[in-house]
Scaffold this motif. Structure first.
Motif, PDB file in Angstrom:
ATOM      1  N   SER A 171     -24.346   2.051  30.097  1.00 19.05           N
ATOM      2  CA  SER A 171     -23.770   2.542  28.718  1.00 19.05           C
ATOM      3  C   SER A 171     -22.355   2.427  28.460  1.00 19.05           C
ATOM      4  N   ALA A 178     -30.593  12.225  25.840  1.00 18.94           N
ATOM      5  CA  ALA A 178     -31.297  11.409  24.837  1.00 18.94           C
ATOM      6  C   ALA A 178     -30.783   9.929  24.372  1.00 18.94           C
ATOM      7  N   GLY A 179     -29.548  10.109  24.948  1.00 20.62           N
ATOM      8  CA  GLY A 179     -28.803   8.602  24.579  1.00 20.62           C
ATOM      9  C   GLY A 179     -27.249   8.998  24.950  1.00 20.62           C
ATOM     10  N   ARG A 180     -26.228   8.034  24.310  1.00 18.19           N
ATOM     11  CA  ARG A 180     -25.003   8.345  24.411  1.00 18.19           C
ATOM     12  C   ARG A 180     -24.410   9.415  23.392  1.00 18.19           C
ATOM     13  N   ALA A 181     -23.538  10.059  23.753  1.00 16.58           N
ATOM     14  CA  ALA A 181     -22.839  11.078  22.915  1.00 16.58           C
ATOM     15  C   ALA A 181     -21.201  11.247  23.208  1.00 16.58           C
ATOM     16  N   LEU A 231     -23.019  10.284  17.904  1.00 17.22           N
ATOM     17  CA  LEU A 231     -24.440  10.570  18.664  1.00 17.22           C
ATOM     18  C   LEU A 231     -25.200   9.395  18.589  1.00 17.22           C
ATOM     19  N   ALA A 232     -25.659   8.694  19.687  1.00 20.46           N
ATOM     20  CA  ALA A 232     -26.136   7.237  19.551  1.00 20.46           C
ATOM     21  C   ALA A 232     -27.827   7.390  20.658  1.00 20.46           C
ATOM     22  N   VAL A 233     -28.567   6.800  20.118  1.00 17.26           N
ATOM     23  CA  VAL A 233     -29.861   6.662  20.800  1.00 17.26           C
ATOM     24  C   VAL A 233     -30.338   5.153  20.898  1.00 17.26           C
ATOM     25  N   GLU A 234     -30.940   4.866  21.574  1.00 12.46           N
ATOM     26  CA  GLU A 234     -31.608   3.677  21.938  1.00 12.46           C
ATOM     27  C   GLU A 234     -32.998   3.415  20.776  1.00 12.46           C
ATOM     28  N   THR A 235     -33.108   2.317  20.294  1.00 14.17           N
ATOM     29  CA  THR A 235     -34.281   2.105  19.436  1.00 14.17           C
ATOM     30  C   THR A 235     -35.071   0.880  19.763  1.00 14.17           C
ATOM     31  N   GLU A 264     -29.567  -0.144  19.225  1.00 15.88           N
ATOM     32  CA  GLU A 264     -29.053   1.382  19.368  1.00 15.88           C
ATOM     33  C   GLU A 264     -28.581   1.626  17.863  1.00 15.88           C
ATOM     34  N   ALA A 308     -26.382   4.936  15.709  1.00 12.90           N
ATOM     35  CA  ALA A 308     -25.679   6.027  15.980  1.00 12.90           C
ATOM     36  C   ALA A 308     -25.422   6.789  14.643  1.00 12.90           C
TER      37      ALA A 308
END
Length: 255
Positions: free
Chosen positions: A147, A198-201, A211-215, A222, A224
């Protein structure tokens, strides 16, 4: 790859439709008259002449002065180099023009709005920019070592060196080693921590949050949302702080 795929790829490299189709047809033929190229490419013969002459101007086609006139493509390695050089020139020219017209007044990348981003590199760029603007503290939630790109890692080190309080929350113990020689606090959360990642923040100061989430279904990998110095950023920051306090309290209790 089919001839249609090859045409589409050449168009993406900047060749107009007829030129791309004529060039692909010549690759299939080896050499040919305007009529032969027209038959193979479905480009009207009257249009083949102009397209072939343009290709010759680009250095991609040789004109054989025979009767009737024939056209022959240059070696593929040469064509690759010529198209790559042309693409590089056009890319440089495009961004030089964009830099010339870029707004130089207020910074529209910051403000009270909420923005979304897609793609790991653009998100990393935004994280670096927000960390650079930190006045007091930075908290980054990075579930795994992957990450943290080199640029993001460097920006955290720089912020800590400038006297900002920098904390990294992670589930990957190897992150500790990455910051072993830096004034960066690394908190390694256990796998049974109720504050699941849930992902990076990212939280910067009291009102900037990303706030970032993988997709998995997104080729860019990703997505965000972020907001800087805004009321909603302040609200999100409070939620983040509450979650982190709960998680670290749980860690302390388990020790």
């Amino acid at each position: 790859m089919s001839a249609q795929d090859a045409v589409a790829a050449l168009k993406r490299l900047g060749l107009p439709n007829y030129e791309a189709r004529v060039f692909v047809a010549l690759q299939e033929l080896g050499a040919g008259t305007a009529q032969a190229v027209s038959d193979r490419s479905d480009v009207p013969r009257s249009q083949v002449y102009g397209a072939a002459d343009e290709l010759a101007e680009r250095g991609l086609v040789e004109v054989v002065e025979s009767s009737p006139k024939e056209y022959r493509p240059v070696d593929l390695a040469t064509a690759r180099d010529l198209l790559t050089e042309r693409l590089d020139r056009e890319r440089s020219r495009a961004f030089e023009n964009l830099e010339a017209i870029q707004a130089t007044g207020s910074d529209h990348s910051k403000g009270q709005d909420v923005s979304t981003l897609r793609g790991r590199q653009p998100i990393d760029d935004r994280i670096v920019s927000l960390v650079e603007d930190a006045d007091a503290f930075v908290v980054l939630v990075a579930p795994e070592g992957d990450s943290l790109s080199e640029r993001v890692t460097a920006s955290l080190r720089d912020a800590a060196a400038r006297g900002r309080r920098v904390t990294v929350l992670t589930a990957d113990r190897s992150v500790n080693d990455r910051f072993a020689d830096d004034p960066v606090q690394v908190v390694v959360m256990s796998e049974d921590n109720p504050a699941d990642f849930a992902g990076r923040a990212l939280m910067v100061d009291d009102s900037t949050v990303l706030l970032a989430v993988e997709t998995d279904d997104d080729p860019l990998g990703e997505e965000a949302m972020w907001t800087a110095d805004s009321r909603i950023g302040g609200i999100l920051a409070q939620f983040m702080q509450s979650g982190m306090d709960s998680g670290t309290d749980h860690e302390d209790a388990g020790e």
